[in-house]
Write a protein that holds these residues in place. Structure first.
Motif: not given
Length: 114
Positions: A64, A67, A71, A90-93, A95-97, A99-100
């Motif tokens: 965090d 990030t 940002d 890889r972690r962002y990817n 986490r995105s999954k 969230s989906d």
């Protein structure tokens, strides 16, 4: 050597650098009772186990912070070494999954999403 104050049962309840009215007994730094008091009654193995258990939580904190720094444009993802970039991507990817999946899972509050 530190000075300790004791309760009515003889247990250490306070530690001071200098002698005070309540903490007048001097003990060695390696005194087992003092060490136990300073470690909140935990032994070395228990402290190690707590540190290891908190590692996963702390990894999320670091992620965090990275990030936020990106940002705020304090630094760019590309400023990090390639292996670190790959791990973060890889972690962002992942986490995105998650969230989906959140919209699919919906009402299941027992599943922790980012």
């Amino acid at each position: 050597m530190p000075y300790v104050a004791r309760d009515d049962q003889g247990h250490i309840v306070d530690v001071q650098e200098r002698e005070t009215e309540a903490a007048y007994e001097q003990v060695a730094l390696d005194d087992p009772e003092l060490v136990s008091y300073l470690n909140n009654g935990l032994g070395e193995a228990e402290i190690q186990a707590e540190l290891e258990a908190s590692d996963l939580e702390f990894i999320r904190v670091i992620e965090d912070v990275i990030t936020v720094l990106i940002d705020k444009r304090v630094f760019m993802l590309t400023d990090l070494p390639a292996p670190a970039q790959e791990k973060l991507a890889r972690r962002y990817n992942l986490r995105s999954k998650l969230s989906d999946l959140g919209s699919i899972i919906g009402e299941h509050e027992d599943i922790m999403l980012p």
